[in-house]
Scaffold this motif. Structure first.
Motif, PDB file in Angstrom:
ATOM      1  N   LEU A  31       1.737  -1.641   8.512  1.00  5.53           N
ATOM      2  CA  LEU A  31       0.367  -2.140   8.488  1.00  5.53           C
ATOM      3  C   LEU A  31       0.147  -3.193   9.578  1.00  5.53           C
ATOM      4  N   VAL A 228      -4.108   2.415   1.198  1.00  6.36           N
ATOM      5  CA  VAL A 228      -5.052   3.186   2.001  1.00  6.36           C
ATOM      6  C   VAL A 228      -6.261   3.589   1.168  1.00  6.36           C
ATOM      7  N   MET A 250      -5.630   1.964   9.431  1.00  6.98           N
ATOM      8  CA  MET A 250      -4.796   2.792   8.575  1.00  6.98           C
ATOM      9  C   MET A 250      -4.242   3.998   9.324  1.00  6.98           C
ATOM     10  N   THR A 254      -0.315   4.619   9.661  1.00  5.35           N
ATOM     11  CA  THR A 254       0.311   5.863   9.213  1.00  5.35           C
ATOM     12  C   THR A 254       1.292   6.373  10.253  1.00  5.35           C
TER      13      THR A 254
END
Length: 265
Positions: A31, A228, A250, A254
Motif C-alpha cells: 500500500l 480494497v 489500489m 495490487t
C-alpha cells in the motif's frame, strides 16, 4: 525449490511463478509503494481513475433515465468488480518505475491496447460472468423479499430496506451472497490480472496461481481485499469522485503485492 523462508514449494503449472509466504507487513508495504507510485506519476492515476468514475456516472445516468435510480445501490456495490481491468495501465506504470524504464503515455497506452491480443481478454469473461451473477442475484432477492413492496426512488428503496423485516432479510442474505461472490472474484483475479499483464501465460494458469496465493496466505491476502473493498465503497459515496484517488493507489498496490507474492520460476 525453496522460497525465501527456506520452505520447499511444490512445482507449479508451466509458466507460473512460485508463491511466497506473505505477512501483513507485505500488505502495508504494498500500500505504501502504491501511494508512492501515485505521487510520482499522478497524471496516469487520475486518468485511469477518471475513466472508472465516468463509467459509474454513466450507469447512474442510465438508471435515472429508465426510472430505476434505486438500482444504483446494488450496481454501485458490484461495480468495483470491473475495476481491475482499468488498472492494467497502472500495473504498467508500476512495472516501468520498478524496472527504471521510461514512463510515457504512448508506452503505457500501447501496453493497455496490446492486452487485447493476450490472455487478459479471457479474464474479462470471468469477471463479467461474476458481475452478471451479482446483478441477477440482486434482482432475484428483490423479487423474493421485496416483491410486494413498491418503490420508485432510491430514497424509498432505502427506507423500505432499513425499516421492514423483508428489507432486513434482503440485506442479510444479499450481504452473505455478495461477500461470497466478492471473495471468489478477488481470489481469482488479484494475482491473475497483474500476472497476465506481465507474463506470457494462459489465463487458467494465472487463475490457479491467484487462488493458490490466497489459500497459502489467507490473512494478508483477504486483509488486502477487505481494505480494497472498504476504500472503494467509501470512494463511491461522493458521486464516484473518490475513485480518482482510490483506484490508482489500489491498482499500484495490487501490482506490488503481486510482485511480493511471486518469484520467477
Amino acid at each position: 525449490m525453496p522460497n525465501k523462508t527456506g520452505e520447499l514449494v511444490r512445482d507449479n503449472p508451466a509458466g507460473a511463478p512460485h508463491i511466497r509466504e506473505l505477512s501483513l507487513d507485505d500488505v502495508r508495504e504494498s500500500l505504501k509503494d502504491g501511494w508512492n507510485d501515485f505521487k510520482a506519476h499522478p497524471g496516469y492515476g487520475l486518468f485511469f481513475g477518471a475513466i472508472y468514475m465516468a463509467g459509474g456516472l454513466l450507469i447512474l445516468a442510465f438508471l435515472t433515465r429508465i426510472g430505476s435510480p434505486w438500482m444504483i445501490i446494488p450496481l454501485a456495490i458490484g461495480f468495483p468488480l470491473l475495476g481491475p481491468f482499468v488498472a492494467v495501465g497502472l500495473y504498467e506504470v508500476s512495472r516501468r518505475r520498478r524496472m527504471g524504464e521510461p514512463i510515457t503515455a504512448k508506452g503505457v497506452l500501447a501496453q493497455v491496447f496490446y492486452q487485447r491480443e493476450r490472455q487478459l481478454g479471457w479474464m474479462a469473461f470471468v469477471v463479467m460472468f461474476i458481475f452478471w451473477i451479482w446483478v441477477y442475484q440482486v434482482r432475484l432477492l428483490l423479487a423474493l423479499f421485496l416483491g410486494f413492496k413498491s418503490f420508485s426512488s432510491w430514497d424509498r428503496f432505502v427506507d423500505i430496506v432499513l425499516s421492514t423485516p423483508e428489507g432486513w432479510g434482503f440485506l442479510m442474505v444479499g450481504t452473505l451472497v455478495g461477500a461470497f461472490l466478492a471473495t471468489v472474484l478477488f481470489s481469482t483475479t488479484v494475482i491473475a490480472l497483474p500476472m497476465l499483464a506481465e507474463r506470457e501465460v494462459d489465463f487458467v494458469t494465472a487463475m490457479i496461481t491467484s487462488i493458490a496465493t490466497v489459500v497459502k496466505n489467507p490473512l494478508p491476502m483477504l486483509g488486502f481485499g477487505f481494505i480494497v473493498g472498504v476504500c472503494t465503497l467509501v470512494a463511491l459515496v461522493p458521486v464516484f469522485a473518490g475513485l480518482l484517488l482510490v483506484l490508482p493507489v489500489m491498482g499500484h498496490a495490487t501490482w506490488h503485492l503481486y510482485r511480493r507474492a511471486t518469484s520467477s520460476p
